[in-house]
Design an enzyme around this catalytic site. Structure first.
Site, mmCIF file in Angstrom:
data_model
loop_
_atom_site.group_PDB
_atom_site.id
_atom_site.type_symbol
_atom_site.label_atom_id
_atom_site.label_comp_id
_atom_site.label_asym_id
_atom_site.label_seq_id
_atom_site.Cartn_x
_atom_site.Cartn_y
_atom_site.Cartn_z
ATOM 1 N N HIS A 130 49.351 -64.544 80.277
ATOM 2 C CA HIS A 130 48.633 -64.871 79.050
ATOM 3 C C HIS A 130 47.272 -65.448 79.417
ATOM 4 C CE1 HIS A 130 51.567 -63.916 75.987
ATOM 5 N NE2 HIS A 130 52.515 -64.559 76.655
ATOM 6 N N ASP A 160 41.429 -63.838 76.225
ATOM 7 C CA ASP A 160 41.852 -62.910 75.171
ATOM 8 C C ASP A 160 40.666 -62.327 74.411
ATOM 9 O OD1 ASP A 160 44.524 -63.064 75.678
ATOM 10 O OD2 ASP A 160 45.024 -64.341 73.976
#
Length: 380
Positions: A130, A160
């Protein structure tokens, strides 16, 4: 066609989370016709939100890509598309029958944009991760935090969105520009670890020049310098101070009423602890709004620290239309701005599969074919 500088551009988005949808949203915001391909039977993801701003402004179809008929429908969409975007782990799209080779066999002009955490190759390529993992490995996380404390992840904004989705969107546009001369599409490999590393470019330059010598929280831009930090105000809120240059520092001193005080040179790192105490005491005497009013019209580089929800109400943001209401959700407006081809306000997110029939009809499927595919659970 929608208004905006990308009007007429056709994009197929294979539904995913965070970076790939953000790239597709940026393209849709600027006028591209984005068709989001999701599952025929909606499931539930931990980050799947109702009325999600990351799914605004595009048409949405439901297709079961585990069935050959579903894969064929997506390939037919790709035949008419300029761009295809996916955010799966390496090899997943290929196993679906929707990898670059399969798509380019049907349409060699497609720009095939893919975003992953670790990239399409390298020893960690197949591993899960992540944002916090990608920025940790890239060197972007270690410098963020207070002196003596642990690294603090800046939400999931760096990998992200900035280093992933935005990088992918930029790569897609670059490949489209190259296509104007070659006539061919290509694969854009946007790895979040690469993008997060790219965002630290200035830090590498400062370190090489000796301008980033210390540990975390002791340098110019990491809260080490008292003139580049946040401070609590009398009402428990915060202001941000960024008075680096001498003339801005002079303005800040005036705003805080510190003229005539025995202040050390603000760039003398040896005096930073004492200077920090002075600034904290002066700022802590007033509320956030009082300080903002005092700083208004000056170059003191003192601004309020606003929550994302307060930001939409700030007079500057309101005047520029930095935030818009889309379907009852206040959210950031499309950016950047264009003087000749401004995009429209984004349309609210559609229901999953809401545009399946319309899109497939545009592909030339008749009512009988649609009914058969629906009964076979190939489409929503």
């Amino acid at each position: 066609m929608k208004p905006g500088p990308l009007s007429g551009l056709k994009v197929v988005e294979l539904a995913g989370l965070a970076p790939a949808p953000f790239a597709a949203t940026m393209l849709a915001d600027l006028g591209a016709d984005v068709i989001r391909v999701d599952r025929a039977k909606p499931g539930h993801d931990v980050l799947s939100l109702p009325n999600d701003p990351l799914t605004r402004g595009r048409r949405w179809i439901g297709v079961d890509t585990k069935k050959p008929e579903g894969v064929e429908l997506v390939l037919r969409l790709a035949e008419r598309a300029d761009v295809l975007i996916e955010g799966f782990r390496p090899g997943v799209a290929e196993r679906m029958g929707l990898g670059p080779e399969q798509v380019h066999a049907r349409n060699p002009r497609v720009v095939y944009g893919r975003v992953t955490g670790w990239g399409q190759d390298g020893p960690m390529a197949p591993a899960a991760g992540h944002d916090i993992n990608y920025i940790g490995l890239s060197g972007a996380l270690e410098p963020i935090g207070r002196a003596g404390g642990k690294p603090v992840p800046p939400l999931n904004l760096v990998a992200d969105f900035a280093g992933g989705g935005m990088l992918l969107a930029m790569g897609v546009l670059a490949a489209l520009h190259e296509r104007t001369s070659s006539g061919r599409g290509q694969v854009v490999d946007a790895a979040m670890v690469d993008g997060a590393a790219l965002l630290t470019t200035q830090l590498h330059g400062m370190h090489a020049a000796g301008l980033w010598p210390g540990e975390r929280g002791t340098n110019l831009l990491d809260t080490g310098a008292p003139f580049y930090d946040t401070y609590e105000t009398a009402d428990g809120k915060y202001v941000a101070v960024g008075a680096i240059e001498m003339r801005f520092w002079g303005e800040l001193v005036k705003v805080l009423g510190l003229e005539g005080e025995d202040l050390p040179a603000h760039l003398d790192a040896r005096e930073w602890p004492r200077l920090r105490e002075t600034l904290a005491a002066a700022i802590g005497k007033r509320t956030r709004d009082e300080l903002v009013a005092l700083a208004g019209g000056t170059d003191s580089c003192l601004t309020p620290v606003l929550s994302p929800w307060e930001a939409a109400e700030h007079p500057h943001n309101a005047a520029r239309g930095t935030f818009v209401d889309v379907g009852g959700v206040v959210q950031p407006a499309p950016a950047p701005r264009f003087d000749r081809t401004p995009p429209a306000t984004p349309e609210p997110p559609r229901e999953r599969g809401a545009d399946t029939e319309e899109v497939l009809t545009e592909l030339g499927l008749g009512a009988g074919e649609l009914a058969f595919l629906r009964e076979s659970a190939v489409i929503a």
